[in-house]
Design a protein around this motif. Structure first.
Motif, PDB file in Angstrom:
ATOM      1  N   PHE A   1       0.830  -1.208   0.000  1.00 46.04           N
ATOM      2  CA  PHE A   1       0.000   0.000   0.000  1.00 46.04           C
ATOM      3  C   PHE A   1       0.864   1.258   0.000  1.00 46.04           C
ATOM      4  CE2 PHE A   1      -3.796  -2.474   1.477  1.00 46.04           C
ATOM      5  CZ  PHE A   1      -4.643  -2.033   0.472  1.00 46.04           C
ATOM      6  N   ARG A   2       1.988   1.231   0.694  1.00 46.35           N
ATOM      7  CA  ARG A   2       2.881   2.400   0.699  1.00 46.35           C
ATOM      8  C   ARG A   2       3.394   2.706  -0.705  1.00 46.35           C
ATOM      9  NH1 ARG A   2       8.336   0.965   3.242  1.00 46.35           N
ATOM     10  NH2 ARG A   2       8.500   0.054   1.142  1.00 46.35           N
ATOM     11  N   ASP A   3       3.889   1.672  -1.404  1.00 46.32           N
ATOM     12  CA  ASP A   3       4.572   1.893  -2.677  1.00 46.32           C
ATOM     13  C   ASP A   3       3.632   2.031  -3.873  1.00 46.32           C
ATOM     14  OD1 ASP A   3       6.929   1.758  -1.283  1.00 46.32           O
ATOM     15  OD2 ASP A   3       7.349  -0.326  -1.789  1.00 46.32           O
ATOM     16  N   TYR A   4       2.447   1.413  -3.784  1.00 44.49           N
ATOM     17  CA  TYR A   4       1.554   1.416  -4.947  1.00 44.49           C
ATOM     18  C   TYR A   4       0.294   2.259  -4.753  1.00 44.49           C
ATOM     19  CZ  TYR A   4       4.541  -2.394  -6.508  1.00 44.49           C
ATOM     20  OH  TYR A   4       5.625  -3.146  -6.881  1.00 44.49           O
ATOM     21  N   LEU A   5       0.087   2.807  -3.566  1.00 40.79           N
ATOM     22  CA  LEU A   5      -1.079   3.674  -3.359  1.00 40.79           C
ATOM     23  C   LEU A   5      -0.704   4.961  -2.631  1.00 40.79           C
ATOM     24  CD1 LEU A   5      -4.096   4.113  -3.677  1.00 40.79           C
ATOM     25  CD2 LEU A   5      -4.474   2.861  -1.532  1.00 40.79           C
ATOM     26  N   TYR A   6      -0.082   4.853  -1.453  1.00 38.28           N
ATOM     27  CA  TYR A   6       0.208   6.035  -0.649  1.00 38.28           C
ATOM     28  C   TYR A   6       1.166   6.979  -1.370  1.00 38.28           C
ATOM     29  CZ  TYR A   6       1.649   8.874   3.377  1.00 38.28           C
ATOM     30  OH  TYR A   6       1.925   9.912   4.226  1.00 38.28           O
ATOM     31  N   VAL A   7       2.290   6.445  -1.854  1.00 39.96           N
ATOM     32  CA  VAL A   7       3.269   7.295  -2.541  1.00 39.96           C
ATOM     33  C   VAL A   7       2.699   7.867  -3.843  1.00 39.96           C
ATOM     34  CG1 VAL A   7       5.524   7.332  -3.691  1.00 39.96           C
ATOM     35  CG2 VAL A   7       5.267   6.219  -1.459  1.00 39.96           C
ATOM     36  N   PRO A   8       2.039   7.067  -4.721  1.00 38.55           N
ATOM     37  CA  PRO A   8       1.432   7.659  -5.921  1.00 38.55           C
ATOM     38  C   PRO A   8       0.393   8.736  -5.627  1.00 38.55           C
ATOM     39  CG  PRO A   8       1.620   5.286  -6.196  1.00 38.55           C
ATOM     40  CD  PRO A   8       1.984   5.587  -4.770  1.00 38.55           C
ATOM     41  N   LEU A   9      -0.303   8.628  -4.494  1.00 35.83           N
ATOM     42  CA  LEU A   9      -1.268   9.667  -4.116  1.00 35.83           C
ATOM     43  C   LEU A   9      -0.575  10.957  -3.695  1.00 35.83           C
ATOM     44  CD1 LEU A   9      -3.906   7.642  -2.034  1.00 35.83           C
ATOM     45  CD2 LEU A   9      -4.307   8.803  -4.218  1.00 35.83           C
ATOM     46  N   GLY A  10       0.713  10.875  -3.414  1.00 36.57           N
ATOM     47  CA  GLY A  10       1.459  12.048  -2.972  1.00 36.57           C
ATOM     48  C   GLY A  10       2.144  11.857  -1.644  1.00 36.57           C
ATOM     49  N   GLY A  11       1.803  10.753  -0.923  1.00 35.52           N
ATOM     50  CA  GLY A  11       2.440  10.473   0.352  1.00 35.52           C
ATOM     51  C   GLY A  11       2.272  11.611   1.328  1.00 35.52           C
ATOM     52  N   ASN A  12       3.387  11.993   1.954  1.00 36.66           N
ATOM     53  CA  ASN A  12       3.345  13.105   2.907  1.00 36.66           C
ATOM     54  C   ASN A  12       3.823  14.404   2.273  1.00 36.66           C
ATOM     55  OD1 ASN A  12       6.035  12.535   2.638  1.00 36.66           O
ATOM     56  ND2 ASN A  12       6.359  11.914   4.768  1.00 36.66           N
ATOM     57  N   ASN A  67      -4.480  11.234   2.271  1.00 32.77           N
ATOM     58  CA  ASN A  67      -3.866  10.028   1.722  1.00 32.77           C
ATOM     59  C   ASN A  67      -3.879   8.883   2.728  1.00 32.77           C
ATOM     60  OD1 ASN A  67      -3.377  11.538  -0.566  1.00 32.77           O
ATOM     61  ND2 ASN A  67      -1.232  11.961  -0.059  1.00 32.77           N
ATOM     62  N   LEU A  68      -3.603   9.198   3.997  1.00 33.46           N
ATOM     63  CA  LEU A  68      -3.679   8.164   5.030  1.00 33.46           C
ATOM     64  C   LEU A  68      -5.090   7.613   5.152  1.00 33.46           C
ATOM     65  CD1 LEU A  68      -1.443   9.661   7.877  1.00 33.46           C
ATOM     66  CD2 LEU A  68      -1.024   7.530   6.634  1.00 33.46           C
ATOM     67  N   SER A  69      -6.071   8.500   5.076  1.00 35.69           N
ATOM     68  CA  SER A  69      -7.467   8.059   5.181  1.00 35.69           C
ATOM     69  C   SER A  69      -7.829   7.132   4.027  1.00 35.69           C
ATOM     70  CB  SER A  69      -8.401   9.269   5.197  1.00 35.69           C
ATOM     71  OG  SER A  69      -8.134  10.112   6.295  1.00 35.69           O
ATOM     72  N   ILE A  70      -7.428   7.515   2.812  1.00 39.01           N
ATOM     73  CA  ILE A  70      -7.724   6.674   1.647  1.00 39.01           C
ATOM     74  C   ILE A  70      -7.063   5.314   1.784  1.00 39.01           C
ATOM     75  CG2 ILE A  70      -7.325   6.427  -0.835  1.00 39.01           C
ATOM     76  CD1 ILE A  70      -7.599   9.484  -1.053  1.00 39.01           C
ATOM     77  N   VAL A  71      -5.799   5.294   2.191  1.00 37.80           N
ATOM     78  CA  VAL A  71      -5.064   4.033   2.314  1.00 37.80           C
ATOM     79  C   VAL A  71      -5.719   3.111   3.323  1.00 37.80           C
ATOM     80  CG1 VAL A  71      -2.901   3.009   3.120  1.00 37.80           C
ATOM     81  CG2 VAL A  71      -2.849   4.912   1.509  1.00 37.80           C
ATOM     82  N   PHE A  72      -6.126   3.639   4.463  1.00 37.61           N
ATOM     83  CA  PHE A  72      -6.658   2.747   5.497  1.00 37.61           C
ATOM     84  C   PHE A  72      -8.120   2.382   5.275  1.00 37.61           C
ATOM     85  CE2 PHE A  72      -2.669   3.434   7.483  1.00 37.61           C
ATOM     86  CZ  PHE A  72      -2.461   2.244   8.166  1.00 37.61           C
ATOM     87  N   LEU A  73      -8.877   3.222   4.614  1.00 41.28           N
ATOM     88  CA  LEU A  73     -10.207   2.787   4.185  1.00 41.28           C
ATOM     89  C   LEU A  73     -10.078   1.668   3.154  1.00 41.28           C
ATOM     90  CD1 LEU A  73     -12.138   6.169   3.910  1.00 41.28           C
ATOM     91  CD2 LEU A  73     -12.611   4.306   5.519  1.00 41.28           C
ATOM     92  N   ALA A  80     -11.026   2.653   9.071  1.00 42.82           N
ATOM     93  CA  ALA A  80     -11.147   4.063   9.437  1.00 42.82           C
ATOM     94  C   ALA A  80     -10.605   4.310  10.842  1.00 42.82           C
ATOM     95  CB  ALA A  80     -12.611   4.490   9.347  1.00 42.82           C
ATOM     96  N   PHE A  81     -10.842   3.371  11.755  1.00 43.05           N
ATOM     97  CA  PHE A  81     -10.346   3.480  13.134  1.00 43.05           C
ATOM     98  C   PHE A  81      -8.821   3.564  13.149  1.00 43.05           C
ATOM     99  CE2 PHE A  81      -8.926   0.966  16.916  1.00 43.05           C
ATOM    100  CZ  PHE A  81      -9.262   1.877  17.893  1.00 43.05           C
ATOM    101  N   HIS A  82      -8.168   2.660  12.420  1.00 43.08           N
ATOM    102  CA  HIS A  82      -6.705   2.686  12.388  1.00 43.08           C
ATOM    103  C   HIS A  82      -6.188   3.922  11.654  1.00 43.08           C
ATOM    104  CE1 HIS A  82      -5.109  -1.038  14.194  1.00 43.08           C
ATOM    105  NE2 HIS A  82      -6.317  -1.505  13.964  1.00 43.08           N
ATOM    106  N   GLY A  83      -6.866   4.328  10.592  1.00 43.46           N
ATOM    107  CA  GLY A  83      -6.451   5.535   9.898  1.00 43.46           C
ATOM    108  C   GLY A  83      -6.529   6.763  10.785  1.00 43.46           C
TER     109      GLY A  83
END
Length: 472
Positions: free
Chosen positions: A288-299, A309-315, A332-335
């Motif tokens: 998820f970090r390399d194929y979703l979080y980072v492409p979304l823009g990461g931090n 981005n964190l919300s999208i990844v954990f949902l 959502a709880f973990h996000g």
């Protein structure tokens, strides 16, 4: 087919090992491909055709991406990714979506709408992610496409990781698949103890905790004691079930000269939820970090975009685990917890490790209630009982299951997961690492081999219990 099933232990595994030892080194991938498809067909039945169709599409897409000019590659990778996700969406989420639409239509007085019900192909979430990582890695130029179709079938369908991971990204294993010159006896000697240790964790620990958790979560009106016992039992069950599977998968890979990525690093000793996700299901977190979080823009791009981005990844993480509102809320709880830790700086701090370890563990336990419960109302009843005293008597069926060795077992499980990370309580539980002293590795491997017959007997004598992550 489960790794803990007698069919696998006494027939399938000896057969595939014998074939790989008798045939030349260069036949390894062919042996693994043929046996892996047979392995999937036993449990997945006709869905093996779906798996083969997806393999064919992604193999062809990889070749096309490698051959086309740069300006046309993007269209191919986008179309392939959408096709993979469409298959996953139809088979895994059509029922969930149609149920939600039906509920909304009914509440608005529009009448009932049709609810779709489809059987879920075993391991579809895992082999979909393998396909996605392949086409994206080829598109990014990280690795060239596979030319040999048999090698590609081996990568996707390899039975150790096919139905429940670890998620092996293409660039992590491409070189290994093309190198079959290994010392097969040494590979077996290294892999079998890891497999045996995982089998013991599954059949002797996880499967002993499962009835306790099942009985507690089935209680229509749980007391505080029953709720906490059930939540803690499931916390131990899911860890030893999934980490046991991962140990078995990694051990099986070693037997065939393949090094699969590690998946756990003492997650219940984490001092924050951020730290927990560095330790729990590591291959999924990295994916998820390399194929979703980072492409979304990461931090990058500011605080709001980072939290988005964190919300999208954990949902997405919640939905990846299952098509139900309980999984969505769990994600959502973990996000939300990660966002709070990032905002307060707790996610990157190591101060007050002891109290924070206990608090993190409790938060994870509350999250597992959402993960395990059959519905949101059932989760609500469990959580309410846990936070507000509602009687201390233990449900009779839970009390019976807790009698005898299971009380000691529960104590040992909690102690082994909460103690600080040393090689004794850490690396033994989550797999010995290369930097573990030689004498320690040999001792633990010897113990694991000694436990193998006991675990095998338990597996044969016990009630068949599939791995929890088979449903994902």
């Amino acid at each position: 087919m489960s790794f803990a099933a007698p069919l696998f232990l006494w027939y399938f595994l000896p057969a595939v090992l014998l074939a790989s030892w008798i045939l030349p080194h260069r036949a390894r991938n062919g042996v693994l491909a043929v046996f892996s498809l047979g392995f999937y067909a036993v449990g997945g039945k006709e869905f093996v055709l779906l798996l083969l169709a997806l393999i064919a599409v992604n193999y062809a897409a990889g070749l096309a991406i490698g051959a086309l000019p740069l300006r046309r590659r993007k269209a191919v990778v986008v179309a392939t990714v959408l096709a993979d996700l469409a298959v996953l969406a139809v088979w895994k989420y059509a029922g969930f979506a149609s149920t939600a639409v039906s509920s909304i239509a009914s509440s608005l007085g529009l009448g009932d709408t049709r609810v779709v019900s489809l059987a879920l192909p075993i391991g579809i979430s895992f082999f979909t992610f393998h396909h996605l990582s392949y086409v994206v890695d080829v598109y990014r130029g990280v690795r060239p496409p596979m030319r040999n179709p048999l090698t590609f079938v081996t990568y996707i369908a390899m039975f150790p990781q096919l139905v429940a991971g670890p998620i092996v990204r293409y660039h992590e294993i491409a070189d290994q698949l093309n190198d079959a010159r290994r010392d097969r006896l040494a590979d077996f000697a290294e892999g079998f103890p890891r497999f045996a240790w995982g089998l013991f964790k599954k059949v002797a620990i996880a499967d002993s905790l499962a009835p306790i958790a099942d009985a507690a979560f089935a209680s229509p009106d749980p007391s505080t004691s029953t709720a906490w016992i059930g939540a803690l039992a499931y916390t131990g069950q899911i860890y030893f079930d999934f980490s046991g599977y991962s140990d078995m998968a990694i051990g099986l890979g070693m037997m065939f000269g393949l090094r699969l990525p590690e998946n756990f690093a003492r997650p219940y000793s984490a001092i924050s939820v951020t730290d927990f996700w560095r330790r729990w299901h590591q291959s999924l977190s990295r994916w998820f970090r390399d194929y979703l979080y980072v492409p979304l823009g990461g931090n990058r791009g500011g605080t709001f975009r980072t939290y988005r981005n964190l919300s999208i990844v954990f949902l997405t993480t919640g939905l990846w685990h299952g098509a139900a509102w309980t999984f969505v809320i769990w994600g959502a709880f973990h996000g939300l917890l990660l966002i709070i830790e990032r905002a307060t700086g707790l996610g990157s701090s190591d101060r007050w490790a002891g109290p924070r370890r206990a608090i993190t563990f409790l938060l994870v336990v509350f999250g597992w209630v959402l993960f395990r419960a059959e519905s949101l109302p059932a989760a609500g009843r469990m959580l309410q009982a846990m936070v507000t005293p509602e009687g201390w008597s233990i449900a009779p069926d839970v009390a019976v299951l807790l009698s005898g060795h299971r009380i000691l077992l529960l104590v040992l499980v909690l102690a082994s997961t909460l103690l600080p990370a040393t090689w004794v309580t850490g690396r033994v539980i989550d797999g010995l690492q290369d930097n573990t002293p030689v004498w320690a590795r040999r001792s633990v491997r010897g113990i694991a081999v000694a436990l193998a017959p006991y675990a095998g007997i338990v597996a044969v004598a016990g009630t068949f219990s599939p791995f929890l992550y088979f449903q994902f």
